[in-house]
Design an enzyme around this catalytic site. Structure first.
Site, PDB file in Angstrom:
ATOM      1  N   CYS A  64      -9.527   3.379  -2.235  1.00 16.81           N
ATOM      2  CA  CYS A  64      -8.144   3.796  -2.458  1.00 16.81           C
ATOM      3  C   CYS A  64      -7.172   2.640  -2.579  1.00 16.81           C
ATOM      4  O   CYS A  64      -6.087   2.811  -3.137  1.00 16.81           O
ATOM      5  CB  CYS A  64      -7.714   4.733  -1.337  1.00 16.81           C
ATOM      6  SG  CYS A  64      -8.599   6.310  -1.340  1.00 16.81           S
TER       7      CYS A  64
ATOM      8  N   GLU B 228     -11.594   7.752  -7.644  1.00 19.93           N
ATOM      9  CA  GLU B 228     -11.326   9.127  -7.203  1.00 19.93           C
ATOM     10  C   GLU B 228     -10.102   9.729  -7.903  1.00 19.93           C
ATOM     11  O   GLU B 228      -9.420  10.576  -7.338  1.00 19.93           O
ATOM     12  CB  GLU B 228     -11.162   9.191  -5.684  1.00 19.93           C
ATOM     13  CG  GLU B 228     -12.470   9.035  -4.932  1.00 19.93           C
ATOM     14  CD  GLU B 228     -12.358   9.364  -3.461  1.00 19.93           C
ATOM     15  OE1 GLU B 228     -11.225   9.468  -2.949  1.00 19.93           O
ATOM     16  OE2 GLU B 228     -13.409   9.510  -2.800  1.00 19.93           O
TER      17      GLU B 228
END
Length: 660
Positions: free
Chosen positions: A247, A379
């Site tokens: 992330c 993601e």
């Protein structure tokens, strides 16, 4: 204790759901066939690898061996990690100065003035500084002396009880910034030492980039990595390293995204950035969590080379984290993001006289790093991702058709997000699809056959992030217990069995600091002095160091062994060593015996090497106090008349190597 017993009962009950009808005959011998001359798939050399993200103090305070927190005063609170330090009779003051836009990457420095006695600063490090007796420590800083000044510095390492355990002195000269160094040997082992930087007597000095490294970094490099942590990685013989995340690639906002170009070159010119895990979890606030980028893209490539892993860098796709701000860059402004990807390929692979290859060469590596893959986005999901990915793919394939692109399939292995991306990426003939699974142990056991029916001619699969969650996804109560590790091993037999579809796999996250973590579970745990591999680490290592080259069938009747009698199996031939490698997971609470008949061989008798991970306690974990509570046990097993009679402990992972 009651809580532990309840968890164990729940864990056992979870396993019994799968095949309770088999328990009555769990001790009966099972007969299986290994077709040694029937190759079903080639195993990629990069099959089992590593995923690194700077979470849980993974880089600064972890793998990156710098001991000083906020060494250049660039955190949002410039004095974070620092405090005034002075002798009882001393006096002085400090002034924090900001250069502003004249040096955006390193805006601040500090001016120290002593009016009487020893006055200066102390630094607490990352949850303290781990110091080892007899180890040499290398101190450095940038300093300048005001005109006519004659001030000097004393550098002291202070133990937890206030004793000086190492010291030295520096006398800066001249009005220009210069780098000064000294070394000292520690007189004691201390888990939480501090560093004092003091003016010896009256005077003024300007200071910046105050740094302390142990000498025993990996390969003894300056600006190096913590050697015990790298060794744990190297011991796994990883096929690839995916970096820098995760992330943090996306950032909470686009302004906070990871930009690789800001992480190369002289370390004093690398612009510090807040880590997106700084405030992500309310239960684990870490306001001092920033990225110094001392561990930058050059160092990542260098680490890959050191441990024999193929580099897999992941770049921002023009999208901030969709769980945070979900900012996207307009399509018409995506050009600089795409150019960053093209320039990274040149930095990794280009000749030393190219623009970005020259920068690599100037950092000490004129030869290319031979990168073959690049990931676009982490993601990310939805139409916004597909639109941006298409533009990246077109540009990369036009200039570098040999580079394979890793594509995101979102956050979960099922659901609307996954279905949209999977369908589109398959129709677009994507190179590699990155699938992630943070699920409970039951899911991993039930999905060991997930890839048995995937399209053999479609995109390759990268199992990019997976870890069984003992409580629930993102729970701070998750543990690296044996139940989770064993369930992952069962799932991994399915990945290996389908190596013609699954090309790469990596557990996540990789590292966690005992006092600085945000997420559990994690593969390797560290504190300031120690590190250990979890049960999950030993599972990953068993698979990666026993990879093989060719998948051969292990059959119960005419079916793959994937849950029958709570057994899971895969087998490979290693053409380099001429060995059969058999992996069998017994997920039942009873000992089982397996008879494995080797078809396709004229004769084989002798002994094979059996490595076993097992525990009757499904809630058992490794720890700093008991790092080998779950660890491999090696023995010999006889092979007679082309048959392996394999005893399997309850709740065990068994790896057998047999020379053919």
């Amino acid at each position: 204790m009651l809580l532990k017993m309840n968890r164990q009962i729940l864990a056992v009950a979870t396993l019994l759901l799968f095949s309770s009808t088999q328990l009555a005959c769990a001790q009966d011998p099972k007969v299986f066939v290994i077709k040694t001359n029937e190759v079903k798939a080639k195993v990629s050399p990069s099959m089992w690898g590593l995923f690194f993200e700077d979470i849980n103090l993974g880089a600064d305070g972890g793998l990156y061996a710098e001991l000083v927190l906020n060494r250049s005063f660039e955190l949002d609170l410039p004095m974070m990690g620092w405090k005034e330090q002075k002798d009882e009779a001393a006096a002085g003051h400090y002034l924090m100065l900001n250069r502003g836009t004249t040096n955006q990457a390193n805006r601040r420095y500090i001016s120290l003035t002593s009016t009487k006695g020893r006055y200066g600063l102390s630094n607490v490090g990352f949850r303290g500084m781990g110091i080892k007796k007899g180890m040499q420590y290398n101190f450095s800083l940038l300093a300048r002396q005001p005109k006519g000044g004659s001030a000097s510095l004393v550098i002291e390492m202070i133990g937890e009880k206030g004793a000086v355990i190492g010291s030295g002195s520096i006398k800066p000269e001249g009005e220009e910034w210069k780098k000064y160094k000294l070394s000292f040997t520690a007189a004691a082992t201390v888990e939480k030492a501090r560093l004092d930087v003091l003016l010896k007597d009256a005077g003024t000095l300007d200071l910046d980039m105050i740094s302390l490294f142990p000498q025993d970094t990996w390969k003894n490099r300056e600006n190096g990595l913590r050697s015990d942590m790298v060794k744990l990685l190297a011991d796994m013989n990883p096929g690839f390293l995916r970096f820098p995340g995760g992330c943090i690639v996306e950032g909470r906002t686009l302004d906070e995204r990871f930009q690789w170009k800001k992480t190369i070159g002289p370390i004093e010119n690398r612009q510090m950035l807040i880590n997106r895990w700084n405030t992500e979890f309310k239960h684990r606030p870490t306001p001092d969590y920033f990225q110094s980028f001392g561990l930058g893209f050059y160092e990542y490539f260098q680490l890959c080379e050191d441990i024999g892993a193929a580099p897999l860098p992941i770049l921002n796709a023009g999208m901030a984290c969709q769980f945070n701000t979900a900012e996207v860059v307009p399509l018409e402004l995506l050009g600089p993001y795409i150019q960053d990807a093209l320039d990274l390929i040149e930095f990794a692979n280009g000749p030393a006289n190219s623009e970005w290859g020259k920068k690599r060469a100037e950092m000490g590596h004129p030869e290319p790093f031979n990168m073959t893959m690049i990931g676009i986005g982490n993601e990310n999901w939805g139409v916004q991702y597909l639109e941006r990915l298409a533009l990246f793919t077109k540009a990369i394939k036009e200039k570098y058709p040999e580079i394979r692109i890793v594509n995101s399939s979102g956050t979960d292995p099922v659901g609307e997000r996954f279905d949209l991306l999977d369908k589109h990426l398959r129709s677009a003939k994507a190179d590699i699809i990155d699938e992630h699974y943070y699920q409970n142990p039951k899911w991993f056991l039930e999905n060991a056959a997930r890839y048995d029916n995937y399209d053999r001619k479609g995109p390759k699969i990268f199992a990019g992030e997976y870890a069984a969650q003992s409580v629930k996804t993102a729970s701070p109560e998750n543990k690296n217990n044996w139940l989770c590790a064993m369930a992952e091993a069962a799932f991994m037999t399915g990945l290996e069995r389908n190596a013609d579809v699954v090309e790469m796999a990596s557990y996540a996250p990789l590292f966690a600091h005992a006092e600085g973590w945000q997420w559990t579970p994690d593969l390797i745990w560290v504190d300031n002095l120690r590190s250990y591999g979890t049960a999950n680490y030993h599972v990953q290592k068993l698979f990666s160091t026993n990879r093989g080259t060719d998948v051969v069938p292990v059959l119960a009747g005419d079916k793959a062994v994937s849950g029958q009698q709570e057994l899971y199996a895969s087998a490979t031939i290693d053409r380099e060593t001429n060995e059969l490698i058999l992996k069998v997971v017994n997920s039942s609470p009873k000992k089982q015996h397996g008879t494995f008949e080797l078809e396709g061989l004229s004769k084989i008798n002798g002994k094979g090497t059996l490595t076993v991970l097992s525990s009757d306690d499904l809630d058992l974990v490794n720890s700093f106090e008991r790092p080998d509570a779950i660890a491999p046990v090696i023995s010999q097993v006889a092979i007679r008349n082309k048959t392996i009679d394999l005893p399997m402990n309850p709740y065990s992972v068994n790896v057998m190597r047999v020379r053919l």
